[in-house]
Design a protein around this motif. Sequence first.
Motif, mmCIF file in Angstrom:
data_model
loop_
_atom_site.group_PDB
_atom_site.id
_atom_site.type_symbol
_atom_site.label_atom_id
_atom_site.label_comp_id
_atom_site.label_asym_id
_atom_site.label_seq_id
_atom_site.Cartn_x
_atom_site.Cartn_y
_atom_site.Cartn_z
ATOM 1 N N LEU A 112 0.780 -1.233 0.000
ATOM 2 C CA LEU A 112 0.000 0.000 0.000
ATOM 3 C C LEU A 112 0.818 1.292 0.000
ATOM 4 N N ILE A 113 2.104 1.205 0.278
ATOM 5 C CA ILE A 113 2.932 2.417 0.339
ATOM 6 C C ILE A 113 3.788 2.531 -0.922
ATOM 7 N N LEU A 114 3.630 3.637 -1.628
ATOM 8 C CA LEU A 114 4.357 3.869 -2.880
ATOM 9 C C LEU A 114 5.708 4.536 -2.580
ATOM 10 N N GLN A 115 6.524 3.816 -1.840
ATOM 11 C CA GLN A 115 7.776 4.387 -1.365
ATOM 12 C C GLN A 115 8.745 4.700 -2.514
ATOM 13 N N ASP A 116 8.809 3.833 -3.498
ATOM 14 C CA ASP A 116 9.700 4.064 -4.639
ATOM 15 C C ASP A 116 9.298 5.321 -5.399
ATOM 16 N N LEU A 117 8.006 5.505 -5.563
ATOM 17 C CA LEU A 117 7.510 6.698 -6.253
ATOM 18 C C LEU A 117 7.889 7.950 -5.479
ATOM 19 N N TYR A 118 7.697 7.896 -4.159
ATOM 20 C CA TYR A 118 8.058 9.057 -3.341
ATOM 21 C C TYR A 118 9.547 9.379 -3.486
ATOM 22 N N GLU A 119 10.379 8.361 -3.419
ATOM 23 C CA GLU A 119 11.825 8.583 -3.511
ATOM 24 C C GLU A 119 12.203 9.206 -4.851
ATOM 25 N N GLU A 120 11.516 8.788 -5.901
ATOM 26 C CA GLU A 120 11.762 9.364 -7.230
ATOM 27 C C GLU A 120 11.423 10.853 -7.248
ATOM 28 N N VAL A 121 10.266 11.196 -6.667
ATOM 29 C CA VAL A 121 9.844 12.599 -6.615
ATOM 30 C C VAL A 121 10.789 13.416 -5.740
ATOM 31 N N ALA A 122 11.120 12.883 -4.572
ATOM 32 C CA ALA A 122 11.992 13.610 -3.643
ATOM 33 C C ALA A 122 13.355 13.898 -4.262
ATOM 34 N N MET A 123 13.922 12.900 -4.904
ATOM 35 C CA MET A 123 15.241 13.093 -5.512
ATOM 36 C C MET A 123 15.189 14.122 -6.639
ATOM 37 N N SER A 124 14.084 14.131 -7.406
ATOM 38 C CA SER A 124 13.956 15.101 -8.491
ATOM 39 C C SER A 124 13.856 16.525 -7.963
ATOM 40 N N MET A 125 13.416 16.668 -6.689
ATOM 41 C CA MET A 125 13.291 17.991 -6.070
ATOM 42 C C MET A 125 14.441 18.282 -5.101
ATOM 43 N N LYS A 126 15.414 17.373 -5.088
ATOM 44 C CA LYS A 126 16.567 17.523 -4.187
ATOM 45 C C LYS A 126 16.143 17.592 -2.715
ATOM 46 N N VAL A 127 15.124 16.800 -2.369
ATOM 47 C CA VAL A 127 14.657 16.676 -0.987
ATOM 48 C C VAL A 127 15.272 15.413 -0.388
ATOM 49 N N LYS A 128 15.858 15.550 0.768
ATOM 50 C CA LYS A 128 16.524 14.421 1.414
ATOM 51 C C LYS A 128 15.524 13.334 1.805
ATOM 52 N N VAL A 129 15.884 12.094 1.505
ATOM 53 C CA VAL A 129 15.067 10.943 1.895
ATOM 54 C C VAL A 129 15.643 10.353 3.179
ATOM 55 N N PRO A 130 14.876 10.311 4.271
ATOM 56 C CA PRO A 130 15.390 9.776 5.546
ATOM 57 C C PRO A 130 15.801 8.312 5.425
ATOM 58 N N ASN A 131 16.694 7.882 6.291
ATOM 59 C CA ASN A 131 17.166 6.491 6.277
ATOM 60 C C ASN A 131 16.795 5.762 7.561
ATOM 61 N N ASP A 132 15.722 6.221 8.216
ATOM 62 C CA ASP A 132 15.365 5.656 9.521
ATOM 63 C C ASP A 132 14.202 4.669 9.469
ATOM 64 N N ASP A 133 13.714 4.358 8.270
ATOM 65 C CA ASP A 133 12.569 3.455 8.200
ATOM 66 C C ASP A 133 12.954 2.061 8.701
ATOM 67 N N MET A 134 12.000 1.413 9.379
ATOM 68 C CA MET A 134 12.129 0.064 9.929
ATOM 69 C C MET A 134 13.099 -0.024 11.106
ATOM 70 N N LYS A 135 13.457 1.132 11.677
ATOM 71 C CA LYS A 135 14.269 1.132 12.892
ATOM 72 C C LYS A 135 13.352 1.253 14.111
ATOM 73 N N PRO A 136 13.718 0.679 15.260
ATOM 74 C CA PRO A 136 12.885 0.776 16.464
ATOM 75 C C PRO A 136 12.694 2.226 16.906
#
Length: 409
Positions: free
Chosen positions: A361-385
Motif C-alpha cells: 500500500l505504500i508507494l515508497q519508490d515513487l516518493y523517492e523518485e519525486v523527492a530526488m527530483s526535487m533535491k529533498v533528502k530521503v530519511p534512512n530511519d525506516d524500519m528502525k525501532p
Amino acid sequence: MKTIKKQKTRIFKTAMLTLFAVLASTFTAITAQNDPVRLGFIPLTDCSPIVMAKELGLFKKYGVEVVVTKESSWANVRDKILTGELDGAHCLYSMPFSVYTGVGGKAGSEMMIAMMLNINGQAITLSNDFCGKVSFKQMNKVTPVVAAKLKAEKEVTFAMTFPGGTHDLWLRNWMSIAGLNQKAVKIITIPPPQMVANMKVGNMDGYCVGEPWGGVAVKQGVGFTQIASQDIWKDHPEKALVVNKEFSSKRREDLKKVMKAIMEACIWLDNPVNRKKAAAIIGRAPYVNTSADVIESRLMGDYNLGCNQGVQVYAKDYMLFHKGGMVNYPRKSYAIWAMAQYVRFGYLKEAPNYKAIADKLILQDLYEEVAMSMKVKVPNDDMKPFSLTMDKTVFDPSNPAAYLKVVKR
C-alpha cells in the motif's frame, strides 16, 4: 468464389473492429490524461498542503490541473477513493491499513499512500464537566474522574473520527496511558467539523480530532485541551496523500506532478512567515470555515488550553509539514505500528501480514523518485525501532509480537 469473398469480408470486419478498438482505447487514454485530477479534503488545518498548492498556483506550475473538493467525512473519502470518484485525498495516514485489514472498510480494499502531509497537531479535548478536576497532561487524574462520572451518570462517551484512524489511535493510547479501561466507556465516530457542535449538546464527554476543532472548543467555551497528540508521540505521523490504485498506476506522471506541487506547498508552510497567510486562506468558507485566528494560533504553536489553564507554547513540536524532508517520507514502520494497535486494542483477533501490507500500500519508490527530483533528502530511519514520547515502550517494526507482549491494552 463466394467462400473467398466471405473470408475477405470477415477479415475486413475483424480488421475494422480491431482498428476501432485501438482508436477507442487511444482516445480513452488521451482523455484520461487530460482529465483534471480530483483531490478531496476534510475541513482540518492539516489539509493545508493540498489547499495551498491550489491557492499558490503550484499545481499549474507543475503542469497538472487539479480540482479540490471538501468532503463530509472520512468514510466518504474512503468510498470515493475506492470507486475512483476521487483520484486522491488528504487522509488519515492509517486509514489505508484500517480499510485493508477490515477494521474500517471491506477487507482487501486497496488505497495507496503516495506521501505524508504533516506531523503533530491533533488534540484530546474534554468537556467543561471535567474542568478543575483534570488539567493539562495530568494523566493520573483521568481514570478517577471518569470513574466518578460513570458512577453518577452510568455512561461516559468519547469520540474519534474513523475506526483505526489516527484520532482513534491517539485516543486509545491516551486512555491506555491514563490507565482507563476502554471497555468501561463508549467510543463513537463523529466527522471532524461536527465535534464541537456535538459536545455543545452533550453527545460526548471528550474527543480526539485535528485542529482547529480543539482550539474552536476552547474559543467557544465548551471544552478544554487535556493533551496534544505531540505530547503522546512527538513528531508522530498524521495525514497522508492517499490515492486511488488505478490512478497511481495509469496516471503515474500526473501523480508525480501533484506530489511535487504538494511538496513545495509543505516547504512553504513550514516557513513561519507564511502561516498567517495560510490561516486566513484555510479559514475561508470553501475550506475549513472557521476563525482564522484559531487556526493561526495553533499553527504557530500557541495553544490557549481553556479552563483557565493558560497558554502552552510548542516551539519545535507543533504542526509541521516538511522539516527538511523528514515529514513527507511514507515509512513502512509507521504502517506496521498502526496495524499492531489494531491487534492491541482488539480490532483484529490475529496479527496481519504487517510487512506485506505495508509493501503493497505504500508507494515508497515513487516518493523517492519525486523527492530526488526535487533535491529533498530521503530519511534512512525506516524500519528502525522507536518509542512514543509518553509511553516509553519500544516498538520494533521487525518484531511487533514482542511489543504486543509487554504493552498495556
